[in-house]
Design a protein around this motif. Sequence first.
Motif, PDB file in Angstrom:
ATOM      1  N   ALA A   1       0.845  -1.213   0.000  1.00 33.20           N
ATOM      2  CA  ALA A   1       0.000   0.000   0.000  1.00 33.20           C
ATOM      3  C   ALA A   1       0.875   1.256   0.000  1.00 33.20           C
ATOM      4  N   PRO A   2       0.351   2.347  -0.551  1.00 38.92           N
ATOM      5  CA  PRO A   2       1.110   3.597  -0.537  1.00 38.92           C
ATOM      6  C   PRO A   2       1.364   4.085   0.890  1.00 38.92           C
ATOM      7  N   VAL A   3       2.529   4.677   1.086  1.00 38.59           N
ATOM      8  CA  VAL A   3       2.906   5.266   2.373  1.00 38.59           C
ATOM      9  C   VAL A   3       2.865   6.779   2.216  1.00 38.59           C
ATOM     10  N   GLU A   4       2.143   7.444   3.120  1.00 40.93           N
ATOM     11  CA  GLU A   4       2.096   8.907   3.131  1.00 40.93           C
ATOM     12  C   GLU A   4       2.729   9.385   4.432  1.00 40.93           C
ATOM     13  N   HIS A   5       3.531  10.432   4.331  1.00 37.90           N
ATOM     14  CA  HIS A   5       4.287  10.922   5.487  1.00 37.90           C
ATOM     15  C   HIS A   5       3.961  12.399   5.693  1.00 37.90           C
ATOM     16  N   LEU A   6       3.334  12.699   6.801  1.00 39.48           N
ATOM     17  CA  LEU A   6       2.987  14.067   7.178  1.00 39.48           C
ATOM     18  C   LEU A   6       3.970  14.517   8.261  1.00 39.48           C
ATOM     19  N   GLU A   7       4.789  15.502   7.934  1.00 38.44           N
ATOM     20  CA  GLU A   7       5.832  15.943   8.854  1.00 38.44           C
ATOM     21  C   GLU A   7       5.393  17.115   9.716  1.00 38.44           C
ATOM     22  N   ASP A   8       5.903  17.127  10.940  1.00 34.24           N
ATOM     23  CA  ASP A   8       5.790  18.257  11.861  1.00 34.24           C
ATOM     24  C   ASP A   8       4.352  18.667  12.145  1.00 34.24           C
ATOM     25  N   VAL A   9       3.574  17.717  12.666  1.00 37.02           N
ATOM     26  CA  VAL A   9       2.182  18.025  13.017  1.00 37.02           C
ATOM     27  C   VAL A   9       2.152  18.761  14.352  1.00 37.02           C
TER      28      VAL A   9
END
Length: 120
Positions: A111-119
Amino acid sequence: MAKKDERGRSGEHRAAQYLIDAGYAILSRNWRCAFGEIDIVAARGDEVVIVEVKSRRSDTYGHPFEAVDARKRARLWRLSTAWAAAHPDAARGRRLRVDVIGITGEDTATAPVEHLEDVR
């Protein structure tokens, strides 16, 4: 182990490999304290990154990032400071950051990996 727990562990493994491939060093996995658990603690350069991993089969009930609301983000920040206090040598001189990794798909291995930085 329940299917949900297996999916979570598989997603965490995939997220850790994604981070390693992106040049991060994994410092801790499933670190626990009185405030809760951190899925992954990673470091790259002058940052220590607390990573929350959310794995979903689909986005029918919302995107994985939506599960990390203001209350969860506040808890992750408390956990980050607790980890830093427990690991002063690893944290000294480094900026703390909280990230979220979302994996959406039937098979966490592909599955695709999504990375949200600095929340915040």
